[in-house]
Design a protein around this motif. Structure first.
Motif, PDB file in Angstrom:
ATOM      1  N   VAL A  24     -82.798 -14.294  48.780  1.00 24.21           N
ATOM      2  CA  VAL A  24     -81.443 -13.862  48.430  1.00 24.21           C
ATOM      3  C   VAL A  24     -81.101 -12.619  49.237  1.00 24.21           C
ATOM      4  CG1 VAL A  24     -82.249 -12.636  46.373  1.00 24.21           C
ATOM      5  CG2 VAL A  24     -79.850 -13.225  46.563  1.00 24.21           C
ATOM      6  N   GLY A  25     -79.985 -12.666  49.946  1.00 23.38           N
ATOM      7  CA  GLY A  25     -79.531 -11.535  50.754  1.00 23.38           C
ATOM      8  C   GLY A  25     -78.661 -10.615  49.912  1.00 23.38           C
ATOM      9  N   VAL A  26     -78.966  -9.313  49.973  1.00 27.56           N
ATOM     10  CA  VAL A  26     -78.187  -8.351  49.199  1.00 27.56           C
ATOM     11  C   VAL A  26     -77.760  -7.166  50.057  1.00 27.56           C
ATOM     12  CG1 VAL A  26     -79.325  -8.937  47.020  1.00 27.56           C
ATOM     13  CG2 VAL A  26     -80.183  -7.020  48.362  1.00 27.56           C
ATOM     14  N   ASP A  27     -76.615  -6.601  49.690  1.00 27.33           N
ATOM     15  CA  ASP A  27     -76.214  -5.281  50.149  1.00 27.33           C
ATOM     16  C   ASP A  27     -75.882  -4.539  48.859  1.00 27.33           C
ATOM     17  OD1 ASP A  27     -73.706  -6.305  49.403  1.00 27.33           O
ATOM     18  OD2 ASP A  27     -72.992  -6.507  51.457  1.00 27.33           O
ATOM     19  N   ALA A  28     -75.052  -3.593  48.865  1.00 26.46           N
ATOM     20  CA  ALA A  28     -74.752  -2.874  47.628  1.00 26.46           C
ATOM     21  C   ALA A  28     -73.480  -3.388  46.962  1.00 26.46           C
ATOM     22  CB  ALA A  28     -74.640  -1.375  47.913  1.00 26.46           C
ATOM     23  N   LEU A  61     -77.856 -12.265  43.428  1.00 21.44           N
ATOM     24  CA  LEU A  61     -79.211 -12.005  42.945  1.00 21.44           C
ATOM     25  C   LEU A  61     -79.379 -12.528  41.520  1.00 21.44           C
ATOM     26  CD1 LEU A  61     -82.031 -10.787  43.169  1.00 21.44           C
ATOM     27  CD2 LEU A  61     -81.029  -8.559  42.581  1.00 21.44           C
ATOM     28  N   ARG A  62     -78.395 -12.310  40.677  1.00 24.43           N
ATOM     29  CA  ARG A  62     -78.445 -12.797  39.290  1.00 24.43           C
ATOM     30  C   ARG A  62     -78.564 -14.329  39.274  1.00 24.43           C
ATOM     31  NH1 ARG A  62     -74.536 -10.034  37.841  1.00 24.43           N
ATOM     32  NH2 ARG A  62     -75.723  -8.313  36.993  1.00 24.43           N
ATOM     33  N   TRP A  63     -77.747 -14.999  40.106  1.00 25.39           N
ATOM     34  CA  TRP A  63     -77.792 -16.465  40.184  1.00 25.39           C
ATOM     35  C   TRP A  63     -79.165 -16.926  40.670  1.00 25.39           C
ATOM     36  CZ3 TRP A  63     -78.900 -20.559  43.146  1.00 25.39           C
ATOM     37  CH2 TRP A  63     -78.376 -21.803  42.769  1.00 25.39           C
ATOM     38  N   ALA A  64     -79.674 -16.293  41.728  1.00 28.42           N
ATOM     39  CA  ALA A  64     -80.974 -16.679  42.303  1.00 28.42           C
ATOM     40  C   ALA A  64     -82.097 -16.494  41.294  1.00 28.42           C
ATOM     41  CB  ALA A  64     -81.248 -15.859  43.565  1.00 28.42           C
ATOM     42  N   ARG A  73     -84.403   0.978  50.029  1.00 25.35           N
ATOM     43  CA  ARG A  73     -85.458   0.498  49.127  1.00 25.35           C
ATOM     44  C   ARG A  73     -85.200   0.967  47.694  1.00 25.35           C
ATOM     45  NH1 ARG A  73     -89.558   1.616  52.045  1.00 25.35           N
ATOM     46  NH2 ARG A  73     -89.769  -0.488  52.802  1.00 25.35           N
ATOM     47  N   GLU A  74     -84.807   2.212  47.533  1.00 24.77           N
ATOM     48  CA  GLU A  74     -84.529   2.746  46.198  1.00 24.77           C
ATOM     49  C   GLU A  74     -83.321   2.041  45.569  1.00 24.77           C
ATOM     50  OE1 GLU A  74     -83.325   6.904  44.000  1.00 24.77           O
ATOM     51  OE2 GLU A  74     -84.457   7.011  45.868  1.00 24.77           O
ATOM     52  N   ALA A  75     -82.264   1.834  46.358  1.00 22.43           N
ATOM     53  CA  ALA A  75     -81.073   1.150  45.848  1.00 22.43           C
ATOM     54  C   ALA A  75     -81.391  -0.302  45.481  1.00 22.43           C
ATOM     55  CB  ALA A  75     -79.954   1.200  46.890  1.00 22.43           C
ATOM     56  N   MET A  76     -82.204  -0.980  46.304  1.00 23.17           N
ATOM     57  CA  MET A  76     -82.597  -2.358  46.005  1.00 23.17           C
ATOM     58  C   MET A  76     -83.411  -2.426  44.729  1.00 23.17           C
ATOM     59  SD  MET A  76     -83.598  -4.337  49.519  1.00 23.17           S
ATOM     60  CE  MET A  76     -84.679  -5.454  48.717  1.00 23.17           C
ATOM     61  N   SER A  77     -84.329  -1.481  44.578  1.00 23.15           N
ATOM     62  CA  SER A  77     -85.170  -1.451  43.386  1.00 23.15           C
ATOM     63  C   SER A  77     -84.320  -1.301  42.126  1.00 23.15           C
ATOM     64  CB  SER A  77     -86.168  -0.300  43.499  1.00 23.15           C
ATOM     65  OG  SER A  77     -86.946  -0.209  42.338  1.00 23.15           O
ATOM     66  N   LYS A  78     -83.321  -0.421  42.195  1.00 24.44           N
ATOM     67  CA  LYS A  78     -82.424  -0.233  41.046  1.00 24.44           C
ATOM     68  C   LYS A  78     -81.628  -1.502  40.760  1.00 24.44           C
ATOM     69  CE  LYS A  78     -81.951   4.756  41.430  1.00 24.44           C
ATOM     70  NZ  LYS A  78     -81.072   5.881  41.768  1.00 24.44           N
ATOM     71  N   MET A  79     -81.151  -2.178  41.824  1.00 20.31           N
ATOM     72  CA  MET A  79     -80.389  -3.414  41.634  1.00 20.31           C
ATOM     73  C   MET A  79     -81.263  -4.486  40.999  1.00 20.31           C
ATOM     74  SD  MET A  79     -78.553  -6.006  44.373  1.00 20.31           S
ATOM     75  CE  MET A  79     -77.160  -4.993  44.814  1.00 20.31           C
ATOM     76  N   GLY A 109     -84.256  -6.813  34.906  1.00 16.34           N
ATOM     77  CA  GLY A 109     -84.993  -6.062  33.898  1.00 16.34           C
ATOM     78  C   GLY A 109     -86.374  -5.671  34.418  1.00 16.34           C
ATOM     79  N   PRO A 110     -86.996  -4.677  33.782  1.00 14.63           N
ATOM     80  CA  PRO A 110     -88.292  -4.198  34.268  1.00 14.63           C
ATOM     81  C   PRO A 110     -89.431  -5.198  34.060  1.00 14.63           C
ATOM     82  CG  PRO A 110     -87.648  -3.048  32.265  1.00 14.63           C
ATOM     83  CD  PRO A 110     -86.496  -3.928  32.662  1.00 14.63           C
ATOM     84  N   GLU A 111     -89.330  -6.047  33.040  1.00 10.22           N
ATOM     85  CA  GLU A 111     -90.375  -7.049  32.798  1.00 10.22           C
ATOM     86  C   GLU A 111     -89.827  -8.401  33.222  1.00 10.22           C
ATOM     87  OE1 GLU A 111     -92.420  -6.860  29.126  1.00 10.22           O
ATOM     88  OE2 GLU A 111     -92.177  -4.691  28.984  1.00 10.22           O
ATOM     89  N   ARG A 112     -90.272  -8.853  34.385  1.00  6.59           N
ATOM     90  CA  ARG A 112     -89.739 -10.083  34.969  1.00  6.59           C
ATOM     91  C   ARG A 112     -90.651 -11.263  34.669  1.00  6.59           C
ATOM     92  NH1 ARG A 112     -89.689  -5.999  38.811  1.00  6.59           N
ATOM     93  NH2 ARG A 112     -87.612  -5.180  39.078  1.00  6.59           N
TER      94      ARG A 112
END
Length: 156
Positions: A19-23, A31-34, A74-80, A86-89
């Motif tokens: 899944v390709g992401v930007d902000a 990302l949610r769909w994927a 990397r930090e922005a992606m991690s937050k997204m 959620g933290p528990e995937r």
């Protein structure tokens, strides 16, 4: 009820969805769909952020790039990813950050994947367009099936 995983020959690694992401909001919805689809078919998700520094800086006067752009991304992606999944995937998630033309990088990363998922438009879009240049190029050149996710605002 849990869905059966994607069929694959014994000994092969788990099916992968890129899944390709930007902000942008569109990429967060992609990302949610994927993530939902990956959970349904038992696949892993590779979240890819890519940018073409030369094009992004073309509008600016010559200056050095910002300090640590990869770390910021990397930090922005991690937050997204945390916000969306959620933290528990329940699915395996990896993140990749690569400098290069987004459509070209995403098509390359999609080799061997069962699916490439992108938002319909990113930050470079013009109002009124239904399909961005990156998502259009991915649809034409990816080596696997491509899902282009429209934002809920576009669908309304």
């Amino acid at each position: 009820m849990m869905a059966e995983g994607v069929d694959r020959p014994q000994g092969r690694e788990r099916a992968r969805i890129v899944v390709g992401v930007d902000a942008s909001e569109e990429s967060e919805e992609a990302l949610r769909w994927a993530a939902r689809y990956a959970e349904f078919v038992g696949a892993s998700v590779e979240v890819v952020h890519t940018w073409d520094l030369a094009k992004e800086l073309a509008w600016l006067e010559p200056m050095p790039p910002p300090a640590g752009p990869t770390d910021v991304a990397r930090e922005a992606m991690s937050k997204m990813v945390d916000r969306v999944m959620g933290p528990e995937r329940s699915i395996e998630v990896t993140t990749t950050i690569i400098e290069g033309h987004p459509a070209k990088v995403l098509a390359e990363r999609a080799k061997g994947a069962i699916l490439l998922v992108v938002g319909s438009r990113g930050f470079g879009g013009f109002d009124g367009l239904l399909l961005g240049s990156v998502s259009g190029a991915c649809a034409m050149h990816a080596p696997c099936s491509v899902v282009i996710v429209r934002s809920s605002k576009e669908a309304a």
